[in-house]
Enzyme design. Structure first.
Site, PDB file in Angstrom:
ATOM      1  N   TYR A  39      47.493  40.194  38.522  1.00 14.11           N
ATOM      2  CA  TYR A  39      46.564  39.073  37.936  1.00 14.11           C
ATOM      3  C   TYR A  39      45.305  39.471  37.230  1.00 14.11           C
ATOM      4  O   TYR A  39      44.784  40.516  37.822  1.00 14.11           O
ATOM      5  CB  TYR A  39      46.336  38.068  39.178  1.00 14.11           C
ATOM      6  CG  TYR A  39      45.694  37.181  38.786  1.00 14.11           C
ATOM      7  CD1 TYR A  39      46.086  35.710  37.839  1.00 14.11           C
ATOM      8  CD2 TYR A  39      44.347  36.648  39.102  1.00 14.11           C
ATOM      9  CE1 TYR A  39      45.245  34.816  37.566  1.00 14.11           C
ATOM     10  CE2 TYR A  39      43.402  35.683  38.880  1.00 14.11           C
ATOM     11  CZ  TYR A  39      43.979  34.729  38.027  1.00 14.11           C
ATOM     12  OH  TYR A  39      43.182  33.631  37.872  1.00 14.11           O
ATOM     13  N   LYS A  98      33.933  40.199  41.396  1.00 12.50           N
ATOM     14  CA  LYS A  98      33.957  40.061  43.066  1.00 12.50           C
ATOM     15  C   LYS A  98      32.799  41.010  43.561  1.00 12.50           C
ATOM     16  O   LYS A  98      31.558  40.642  43.353  1.00 12.50           O
ATOM     17  CB  LYS A  98      35.247  40.489  43.608  1.00 12.50           C
ATOM     18  CG  LYS A  98      36.166  39.384  43.015  1.00 12.50           C
ATOM     19  CD  LYS A  98      37.657  39.305  43.682  1.00 12.50           C
ATOM     20  CE  LYS A  98      38.354  38.200  43.053  1.00 12.50           C
ATOM     21  NZ  LYS A  98      39.778  38.268  42.305  1.00 12.50           N
ATOM     22  N   ASP A 147      42.101  47.337  36.086  1.00 16.63           N
ATOM     23  CA  ASP A 147      41.357  46.218  36.468  1.00 16.63           C
ATOM     24  C   ASP A 147      40.966  46.326  37.753  1.00 16.63           C
ATOM     25  O   ASP A 147      41.869  46.281  38.698  1.00 16.63           O
ATOM     26  CB  ASP A 147      42.338  44.824  36.325  1.00 16.63           C
ATOM     27  CG  ASP A 147      41.794  43.598  36.607  1.00 16.63           C
ATOM     28  OD1 ASP A 147      40.490  43.705  37.318  1.00 16.63           O
ATOM     29  OD2 ASP A 147      42.293  42.641  36.529  1.00 16.63           O
TER      30      ASP A 147
HETATM   31  C1  PLP Z   1      39.993  37.865  40.806  1.00 18.94           C
HETATM   32  C2  PLP Z   1      40.811  38.667  39.936  1.00 18.94           C
HETATM   33  C3  PLP Z   1      40.399  38.478  38.608  1.00 18.94           C
HETATM   34  C4  PLP Z   1      39.842  37.184  38.044  1.00 18.94           C
HETATM   35  O1  PLP Z   1      38.464  36.993  38.314  1.00 18.94           O
HETATM   36  P1  PLP Z   1      37.807  35.631  38.223  1.00 18.94           P
HETATM   37  O2  PLP Z   1      36.318  35.974  38.603  1.00 18.94           O
HETATM   38  O3  PLP Z   1      38.228  34.865  39.380  1.00 18.94           O
HETATM   39  O4  PLP Z   1      37.747  35.203  36.932  1.00 18.94           O
HETATM   40  C5  PLP Z   1      40.963  39.223  37.817  1.00 18.94           C
HETATM   41  N1  PLP Z   1      41.586  40.482  37.950  1.00 18.94           N
HETATM   42  C6  PLP Z   1      41.786  40.756  39.358  1.00 18.94           C
HETATM   43  C7  PLP Z   1      42.286  42.063  39.625  1.00 18.94           C
HETATM   44  C8  PLP Z   1      41.188  39.775  40.378  1.00 18.94           C
HETATM   45  O5  PLP Z   1      41.366  40.063  41.655  1.00 18.94           O
END
Ligand code: PLP
Length: 439
Positions: free
Chosen positions: A147, A273, A245
């Site tokens: 994701y 995060k 990511d």
């Molecule tokens: C949470 C997450 C996102 C999206 O981040 P948001 O701040 O919710 O837009 C993208 N990539 C990864 C791996 C994530 O865990």
């Protein structure tokens, strides 16, 4: 079974549903896949959540990752309050942005420059735009089960069979917006090679491969070392930008996220995060050669009204400094995560239930699954019904796990062995209850 009172949360949820679709501002919060009513949270305190019915839960969600120091960390709280008094946002440069940029650059190898945004979604979306501009190619590869936020071209699922162009996984996303996104199988280098071939046959080839090096959005499924190394080699060979990511794993799996486990740096890295210490922050960074293409230095457009705002920057800065100054935190949190997952696995086994468990630093996962999980297909074979029962049972005993089998759990500073052992003894009671239903 001890059933907590949820009357206030039930009322709050009903009221919310009248004015907010599904009553929530991000879908998994609604508990749809596990059943029951989501507790409405009144406040947090270290590793605990307190809901509107005054129930206390030990919190293994930690706002889905950001709060590695738990709720209401005194130092983060203090700097946020101090910063707020000087103004919330200026839309003009501040030295805090440079300070946070330097901090990230000092921690991560291979990053010369970084740009701040306000969410992980923006970070990955912008990194992909940059990679496309840099390579002058349009196609991208993502992996099934990873994701990267909710931007249109990333909301794809594999078509029939893997290694194909994806199709939209949500209504509202035009086919045209996903026609440049190919979907490969996680931990399968051959499926990446097939995607590259398909793209070359049709056009100019692949601009970038984006992946979670430690996937945390299909449950916790780390990349295999050989896979990530081969992927890095393949990308170099083909002139493809490798985007790691690390929105979830950055500063979470270890101080330098996946780098510590694999020694693979990627060409661009995305953050979110933990980097905001609980405030909304995202970022992406990489070599100057690529990053200098960004506007205003280069011509790739990217912007944000609240990007780099002082409150979020100062919270992130304190969080990263604390982590950098106390690197032993990661070992401590990992030991607790192992105590939890090993404990759960052993207890479940006594009731004839097989758990697959995984730990990376302060991240943990457990699948109700007979077989090891290496990709999304494997993850989907998990017994989500059993997970739902386990989740509800634990919630009623004051343990707040993520409300889906396909999420990662988090340990925070302030948790300890006694708390974990209490959770385990509650898990034993719950397994006894759900084991009795027979599977
Ligand atoms: C949470 C997450 C996102 C999206 O981040 P948001 O701040 O919710 O837009 C993208 N990539 C990864 C791996 C994530 O865990």
């Amino acid at each position: 079974m001890e059933i907590l009172n949820h009357l206030n949360s039930i009322n709050d949820f009903n009221e919310a549903k009248q004015v907010i679709p599904g009553g929530v501002n991000s879908p998994v919060r609604a508990f749809k896949s596990v059943g029951g009513t989501p507790p409405f949270i009144k406040r947090g305190e270290g590793p605990y959540l307190i809901d509107e019915d005054n129930n206390t839960y030990i919190d293994f969600v930690q706002s889905w990752g950001p709060l590695i120091f738990g709720h209401c960390d005194k130092e983060i709280e203090a700097v946020v309050i101090e910063t707020i008094k000087k103004g919330l946002s200026f839309g003009a440069p501040t030295t805090l942005e440079t300070a946070l940029a330097k901090e990230v650059i000092s921690i991560y190898e291979g990053i010369d420059k970084i740009r701040f945004v306000s969410s992980g979604t923006e970070a990955t979306m912008s990194a992909i735009r940059l990679a496309r501009a840099y390579t002058k190619r349009d196609d991208i590869i993502k992996f099934e089960g990873c994701y990267h936020g909710h931007s249109d071209s990333l909301l794809v699922s594999a078509g029939s069979g893997l290694a194909t162009f994806g199709s939209p996984s949500s209504p509202g996303v035009p086919e045209d917006f996903t026609k440049h996104t190919l979907v490969a199988r996680y931990n399968d280098i051959q499926s990446v090679e097939s995607c590259i071939q398909i793209s070359k046959q049709k056009g100019k080839g692949i601009a970038c491969v984006i992946l979670e090096p430690i996937a945390g959005n299909m449950g916790l499924v780390p990349a295999k070392k050989e896979f990530l190394e081969s992927l890095e080699r393949l990308c170099k060979q083909e002139g493809i930008v490798l985007i790691l990511d690390e929105v979830m794993s950055g500063f979470r799996a270890s101080l330098n996220g996946s780098q510590n486990f694999y020694g693979v740096n990627g060409d661009l890295v995305t953050f979110g995060k933990v980097i905001g210490g609980g405030m909304p922050v995202g970022a992406f960074g990489g070599r100057s050669e690529i990053m200098n293409l960004l506007s205003p230095q280069g011509s790739v457009y990217q912007a944000g009204t609240l990007s780099g705002n002082p409150v979020a920057m100062s919270a992130g800065l304190v969080a990263l400094k604390k982590l950098k100054n106390n690197p032993e935190i990661y070992n401590e949190l990992e030991l607790l995560a192992l105590r939890l997952t090993e404990g759960l696995k052993n207890i479940a086994a006594k009731f004839g239930i097989t758990l697959q468990t995984c730990v990376r630093g302060s991240m943990f996962g457990f699948f109700f699954n007979q077989n090891p999980v290496e990709n999304f297909e494997d993850a989907l074979k998990s017994d989500t019904e059993l997970f739902g029962k386990f989740h509800q049972g634990m919630l009623e005993k004051g343990v707040y796990f993520a409300a889906s089998q396909f999420e990662t759990g988090f340990i925070c500073v302030g948790m300890n062995e006694v708390m974990i052992d209490e959770v385990l003894s509650k898990a034993k009671e719950v397994f006894l209850e759900i084991g009795a239903y027979g599977k």
